[in-house]
Motif scaffolding. Structure first.
Motif, PDB file in Angstrom:
ATOM      1  N   LEU A  30       0.830  -1.205   0.000  1.00 34.57           N
ATOM      2  CA  LEU A  30       0.000   0.000   0.000  1.00 34.57           C
ATOM      3  C   LEU A  30       0.863   1.253   0.000  1.00 34.57           C
ATOM      4  CD1 LEU A  30      -2.791  -1.031   2.534  1.00 34.57           C
ATOM      5  CD2 LEU A  30      -2.963  -0.929   0.040  1.00 34.57           C
ATOM      6  N   SER A  31       1.973   1.228   0.742  1.00 36.14           N
ATOM      7  CA  SER A  31       2.866   2.383   0.769  1.00 36.14           C
ATOM      8  C   SER A  31       3.462   2.638  -0.608  1.00 36.14           C
ATOM      9  CB  SER A  31       3.972   2.145   1.798  1.00 36.14           C
ATOM     10  OG  SER A  31       4.897   3.211   1.803  1.00 36.14           O
ATOM     11  N   ALA A  32       3.850   1.563  -1.299  1.00 38.69           N
ATOM     12  CA  ALA A  32       4.402   1.719  -2.643  1.00 38.69           C
ATOM     13  C   ALA A  32       3.352   2.280  -3.600  1.00 38.69           C
ATOM     14  CB  ALA A  32       4.919   0.378  -3.146  1.00 38.69           C
ATOM     15  N   GLY A  37      -0.571   8.467  -5.408  1.00 40.19           N
ATOM     16  CA  GLY A  37      -1.690   9.261  -4.923  1.00 40.19           C
ATOM     17  C   GLY A  37      -2.503   8.495  -3.904  1.00 40.19           C
ATOM     18  N   SER A  38      -3.545   9.141  -3.388  1.00 40.96           N
ATOM     19  CA  SER A  38      -4.370   8.521  -2.353  1.00 40.96           C
ATOM     20  C   SER A  38      -5.740   8.092  -2.861  1.00 40.96           C
ATOM     21  CB  SER A  38      -4.546   9.491  -1.176  1.00 40.96           C
ATOM     22  OG  SER A  38      -5.134  10.704  -1.622  1.00 40.96           O
ATOM     23  N   ARG A  39      -6.149   8.553  -4.040  1.00 43.10           N
ATOM     24  CA  ARG A  39      -7.438   8.179  -4.618  1.00 43.10           C
ATOM     25  C   ARG A  39      -7.170   7.677  -6.032  1.00 43.10           C
ATOM     26  NH1 ARG A  39     -10.743   6.648  -1.529  1.00 43.10           N
ATOM     27  NH2 ARG A  39     -12.504   7.166  -2.889  1.00 43.10           N
ATOM     28  N   LEU A  40      -6.892   6.408  -6.143  1.00 42.09           N
ATOM     29  CA  LEU A  40      -6.337   5.852  -7.373  1.00 42.09           C
ATOM     30  C   LEU A  40      -7.392   5.165  -8.230  1.00 42.09           C
ATOM     31  CD1 LEU A  40      -3.158   4.136  -5.858  1.00 42.09           C
ATOM     32  CD2 LEU A  40      -3.322   6.419  -6.878  1.00 42.09           C
ATOM     33  N   ASN A  41      -7.241   5.335  -9.529  1.00 45.45           N
ATOM     34  CA  ASN A  41      -7.897   4.468 -10.495  1.00 45.45           C
ATOM     35  C   ASN A  41      -6.956   3.284 -10.679  1.00 45.45           C
ATOM     36  OD1 ASN A  41      -9.296   3.277 -12.611  1.00 45.45           O
ATOM     37  ND2 ASN A  41      -8.579   4.761 -14.126  1.00 45.45           N
ATOM     38  N   LEU A  42      -7.296   2.150 -10.065  1.00 42.27           N
ATOM     39  CA  LEU A  42      -6.334   1.064  -9.885  1.00 42.27           C
ATOM     40  C   LEU A  42      -6.745  -0.196 -10.637  1.00 42.27           C
ATOM     41  CD1 LEU A  42      -4.360   0.193  -6.754  1.00 42.27           C
ATOM     42  CD2 LEU A  42      -5.698  -1.640  -7.779  1.00 42.27           C
ATOM     43  N   LEU A  43      -5.744  -0.865 -11.205  1.00 40.91           N
ATOM     44  CA  LEU A  43      -5.928  -2.134 -11.905  1.00 40.91           C
ATOM     45  C   LEU A  43      -5.264  -3.251 -11.110  1.00 40.91           C
ATOM     46  CD1 LEU A  43      -6.590  -3.836 -14.521  1.00 40.91           C
ATOM     47  CD2 LEU A  43      -4.293  -3.196 -15.309  1.00 40.91           C
ATOM     48  N   LEU A  56      -8.649  -1.320  -1.730  1.00 36.03           N
ATOM     49  CA  LEU A  56      -9.756  -0.375  -1.818  1.00 36.03           C
ATOM     50  C   LEU A  56      -9.542   0.857  -0.954  1.00 36.03           C
ATOM     51  CD1 LEU A  56     -12.761  -2.865  -1.879  1.00 36.03           C
ATOM     52  CD2 LEU A  56     -11.554  -1.815  -3.798  1.00 36.03           C
ATOM     53  N   LYS A  57      -8.658   0.748   0.058  1.00 33.85           N
ATOM     54  CA  LYS A  57      -8.349   1.910   0.893  1.00 33.85           C
ATOM     55  C   LYS A  57      -7.795   3.070   0.070  1.00 33.85           C
ATOM     56  CE  LYS A  57      -7.092  -0.923   4.924  1.00 33.85           C
ATOM     57  NZ  LYS A  57      -5.969  -1.306   5.830  1.00 33.85           N
ATOM     58  N   LEU A  58      -7.152   2.725  -1.063  1.00 34.86           N
ATOM     59  CA  LEU A  58      -6.502   3.744  -1.890  1.00 34.86           C
ATOM     60  C   LEU A  58      -7.286   4.087  -3.151  1.00 34.86           C
ATOM     61  CD1 LEU A  58      -2.806   2.433  -1.797  1.00 34.86           C
ATOM     62  CD2 LEU A  58      -3.791   4.245  -0.410  1.00 34.86           C
ATOM     63  N   CYS A  59      -8.415   3.404  -3.386  1.00 39.85           N
ATOM     64  CA  CYS A  59      -9.061   3.461  -4.699  1.00 39.85           C
ATOM     65  C   CYS A  59     -10.183   4.491  -4.774  1.00 39.85           C
ATOM     66  CB  CYS A  59      -9.634   2.096  -5.061  1.00 39.85           C
ATOM     67  SG  CYS A  59      -8.383   0.858  -5.407  1.00 39.85           S
ATOM     68  N   ALA A  80     -19.847  -7.419  -3.742  1.00 37.42           N
ATOM     69  CA  ALA A  80     -21.278  -7.100  -3.765  1.00 37.42           C
ATOM     70  C   ALA A  80     -21.612  -5.848  -2.953  1.00 37.42           C
ATOM     71  CB  ALA A  80     -22.087  -8.292  -3.257  1.00 37.42           C
ATOM     72  N   GLY A  81     -20.915  -5.642  -1.828  1.00 34.41           N
ATOM     73  CA  GLY A  81     -21.218  -4.487  -0.986  1.00 34.41           C
ATOM     74  C   GLY A  81     -20.287  -3.310  -1.166  1.00 34.41           C
ATOM     75  N   VAL A  82     -19.380  -3.380  -2.133  1.00 36.61           N
ATOM     76  CA  VAL A  82     -18.413  -2.305  -2.344  1.00 36.61           C
ATOM     77  C   VAL A  82     -19.084  -1.123  -3.042  1.00 36.61           C
ATOM     78  CG1 VAL A  82     -16.289  -1.672  -3.562  1.00 36.61           C
ATOM     79  CG2 VAL A  82     -16.435  -3.859  -2.366  1.00 36.61           C
ATOM     80  N   LYS A  83     -18.879   0.081  -2.501  1.00 37.92           N
ATOM     81  CA  LYS A  83     -19.568   1.270  -3.008  1.00 37.92           C
ATOM     82  C   LYS A  83     -18.813   1.975  -4.125  1.00 37.92           C
ATOM     83  CE  LYS A  83     -22.771   0.706   0.111  1.00 37.92           C
ATOM     84  NZ  LYS A  83     -24.095   0.161  -0.300  1.00 37.92           N
ATOM     85  N   ILE A  84     -17.485   1.873  -4.134  1.00 35.05           N
ATOM     86  CA  ILE A  84     -16.740   2.613  -5.154  1.00 35.05           C
ATOM     87  C   ILE A  84     -16.974   1.968  -6.520  1.00 35.05           C
ATOM     88  CG2 ILE A  84     -14.963   3.262  -3.475  1.00 35.05           C
ATOM     89  CD1 ILE A  84     -13.109   1.264  -4.934  1.00 35.05           C
ATOM     90  N   PRO A  85     -16.848   2.738  -7.615  1.00 35.67           N
ATOM     91  CA  PRO A  85     -17.003   2.161  -8.950  1.00 35.67           C
ATOM     92  C   PRO A  85     -15.987   1.038  -9.173  1.00 35.67           C
ATOM     93  CG  PRO A  85     -16.982   4.564  -9.058  1.00 35.67           C
ATOM     94  CD  PRO A  85     -16.609   4.197  -7.653  1.00 35.67           C
ATOM     95  N   HIS A  86     -16.482  -0.071  -9.723  1.00 37.95           N
ATOM     96  CA  HIS A  86     -15.586  -1.213  -9.959  1.00 37.95           C
ATOM     97  C   HIS A  86     -16.116  -2.067 -11.095  1.00 37.95           C
ATOM     98  CE1 HIS A  86     -18.609  -2.668  -7.032  1.00 37.95           C
ATOM     99  NE2 HIS A  86     -18.492  -3.828  -7.672  1.00 37.95           N
TER     100      HIS A  86
END
Length: 265
Positions: A30-32, A37-43, A56-59, A80-86
């Motif tokens: 997570l540190s790497a 950034g702190s709000r990432l569009n992550l793959l 998801l802490k960083l996404c 199923a319960g994740v709120k961020i776009p995925h």
């Protein structure tokens, strides 16, 4: 018809040292990633049926890719319960269906060494670098085929990588559930350095067998686990080469280096 991840790789005994090191390795990853950034569009590539929920802490958004439809179906259920776009997509990691620089960061854990052809691993690492923007980060967790703290495993991998002898051993041994071809840390590092500077850290000193069979609560096992913890905490770079699993992170420069101009005739 059933996922075998826990049978193959699950831990049979939890203890304070295992829990501490599990958290330590996640925090390193997570540190790497947070360097981008702190709000990432992550793959996440190779998410299988157990996507890394800690990411998801960083996404701000998350995309999971895998070649297994069964794994992706299980991953969708886990989200199923994740709120961020995925979203989850079936794709070949050697030819990702995304534009250049589409993501802030890319993460892949325990996947790359299941590509049996080194040229496929090279293509996959190249693709991960391609789809991350300038200034973004690629984090890989892979196996170390030269774990100097485990001489028997080291000898087995050296034998397996010997051209003729290795081919003979592969014919004699039972066929594994998945291909297994971990490349040396230096080789993986060189592939990633095409994108930018690379940092190497321990991602786990013990082997999977050690995790599953050696107790940390009594006798020699307690002593061995205490040594593992001391090394991993105090010497994370050295431990990467001594142990069985390693984290490599590549931070791409903000601007890609320009190709040299051809000299005038």
């Amino acid at each position: 018809g059933a996922l075998i991840d826990l049978d193959l790789f699950g831990v049979k005994e939890d203890g304070p040292i295992r829990v501490e090191l599990y958290r330590l390795h996640h925090d390193r990853s997570l540190s790497a990633l947070s360097q981008a950034g702190s709000r990432l569009n992550l793959l996440e590539c190779g998410c299988g049926g157990s996507p890394e929920m800690e990411l998801l802490k960083l996404c701000s958004s998350y995309t999971g890719v895998d070649s297994s439809d069964a794994g992706l179906q299980t991953a969708r259920s886990a989200f199923a319960g994740v709120k961020i776009p995925h979203e989850f997509r079936a794709a070949d990691v050697c030819a990702l269906p995304f534009e250049d620089g589409a993501f802030d960061a890319a993460y892949s854990a325990q996947m790359i060494y299941h590509l049996e052809d080194p040229s496929a691993q090279e293509a996959a690492l190249s693709e991960l670098l391609r789809v991350v923007r300038p200034g973004g980060v690629v984090v890989i967790i892979t196996a170390n085929p030269r774990p100097f703290a485990f001489p028997l495993r080291l000898a087995r991998r050296l034998a397996a990588d010997t051209p003729l002898f290795g081919a003979l051993l592969n014919r004699l041994r039972p066929k594994p559930f998945l291909p297994y071809k971990p490349m040396p840390i230096g080789w993986v590092r060189r592939q990633l350095e095409r994108g930018g500077p690379v940092e190497v850290m321990a991602g786990g000193i013990p082997s999977t067998s050690f995790y599953q069979k050696v107790t940390e609560f009594k006798g020699m096992g307690k002593l061995l686990w205490s040594c593992v913890r001391w090394l991993d905490v105090n010497y994370p770079k050295l431990s990467a080469y001594l142990g069985n699993y390693v984290i490599l992170s590549c931070k791409k420069p903000q601007q890609s280096p320009r190709a040299p101009r051809p000299s005038a005739a």
